[in-house]
Motif scaffolding. Structure first.
Motif, short mmCIF file in Angstrom:
data_model
loop_
_atom_site.label_atom_id
_atom_site.label_comp_id
_atom_site.label_asym_id
_atom_site.label_seq_id
_atom_site.Cartn_x
_atom_site.Cartn_y
_atom_site.Cartn_z
N ASP A 47 31.31 46.56 48.31
CA ASP A 47 30.18 46.42 47.33
C ASP A 47 28.94 47.50 47.78
O ASP A 47 28.06 47.20 47.58
N ARG A 75 37.73 49.51 44.86
CA ARG A 75 37.80 48.50 44.27
C ARG A 75 39.25 48.04 43.67
O ARG A 75 39.58 46.96 43.61
N HIS A 78 41.10 46.83 46.14
CA HIS A 78 41.06 45.37 46.60
C HIS A 78 41.53 44.37 45.31
O HIS A 78 41.45 43.32 45.66
N GLY A 79 41.43 44.91 44.08
CA GLY A 79 41.51 43.87 42.93
C GLY A 79 42.99 43.64 42.78
O GLY A 79 42.85 42.68 41.89
N PRO A 226 37.35 35.01 38.17
CA PRO A 226 36.45 35.78 39.03
C PRO A 226 35.10 35.99 38.35
O PRO A 226 35.24 36.55 37.34
N ALA A 230 33.07 40.33 42.47
CA ALA A 230 34.37 40.04 43.00
C ALA A 230 35.00 41.47 42.36
O ALA A 230 34.93 41.91 41.41
N ASP A 232 38.10 42.64 40.66
CA ASP A 232 39.14 42.24 39.96
C ASP A 232 39.72 43.23 38.86
O ASP A 232 38.66 43.74 38.14
#
Length: 284
Positions: A47, A75, A78-79, A226, A230, A232
């Protein structure tokens, strides 16, 4: 001697078919591996802004920045974990329930009729409406509400598929012999019917996984599940759609990840289903 000669081509055939099967599975396995190890491979915090909003791909961010200047690649890495885990859970539960209920439906006609009528009612319910109803009835459920909705709405259709594949086997001689011996319906379903519908079950598992990926992605795009901030893949598409002309990778990267995951998994399950299908025995 003749047995050895006839067995050799079969081994070669398995070797030849293993290569294409691995090529079909490889993209999906690579994507799953990246999704599972992504949080450790990400170059930037999830973030933390590292570029200007919708910055183009460059040295500071390989795929550029998103609407808040956060690294798109980080991201993206991570998603995928939650999406893949949710889709696998949905596919496993739906396939298991459909296999049990479908096999029991053909062995117990009265139970089968009740299952089919219930399935017909649920099949008529639009998936999007069902997901929204369950999400509204479960405030704060998030992704768990989406998974529950996908299982409830996906099982009836899957039951019909398994029951259709198992119906011709209910009158087979070995099933009637097992019934005459007094074996329980669960034992007959597990030992006599399931081995003969395993190709259908494997193909069904692949289809349920693909559908689960799209259901979870659609729910994320509609912000059912989500919520920001977050990471995603579907949520990334929705958030960055306004800036697609400034940094296309903010939308294209998660879109391609979802498409590659669904297509490669479907090809892999189809290949496994073909290899596990019962082979016809030709007289020598």
């Amino acid at each position: 001697m003749s047995a050895a000669k006839t067995a050799a081509p079969a081994v070669g055939g398995r070797t030849r078919t293993r290569g294409p099967a691995l090529r079909r599975v490889a993209p999906g396995l690579l994507l799953v591996a990246l999704a599972l190890t992504g949080p450790w491979l990400a170059a930037h915090p999830l973030d933390t802004p590292v570029t200007a909003p919708y910055a183009a791909a460059g040295d500071g961010a390989v795929l550029g920045g998103d609407q808040l200047g956060r690294d798109v690649l980080s991201r993206l890495l991570h998603g995928g974990t939650a999406l893949i885990a949710g889709a696998l859970l949905i596919a496993l539960v739906v396939t298991a329930l459909a296999t049990v209920l479908g096999c029991l439906a053909v062995l117990r006609p009265r139970l089968g009729g009740a299952i089919e009528r219930t399935a017909d009612v649920f099949i008529l319910l639009p998936p999007v409406l069902g997901i929204m109803l369950i999400a509204l009835a479960w405030p704060g459920g998030g992704r768990r509400a989406v998974i529950a909705a996908a299982i409830v709405l996906g099982t009836p259709y899957a039951v019909r598929i398994v029951a259709s594949a198992a119906a011709p086997l209910a009158s087979a001689g070995y099933v009637e012999a097992a019934t005459a011996r007094g074996e329980s319906p669960s034992s007959i379903a597990l030992r006599e019917i399931l081995p003969n519908v395993r190709a259908t079950v494997l193909a069904l598992f692949g289809l349920r996984f693909v559908e689960a990926v799209y259901v979870i992605s659609m729910a994320g795009f509609l912000q059912i599940g989500p919520q920001p901030p977050a990471a995603d893949w579907a949520l990334m598409i929705r958030e960055n759609a306004p800036g697609i002309l400034l940094n296309p990778w903010a939308v294209l990267a998660p879109s391609l990840a979802i498409a590659v995951l669904a297509i490669s998994f479907n090809l892999a399950s189809a290949s496994l289903a073909t290899r596990s299908a019962p082979k016809a025995v030709t007289p020598s």
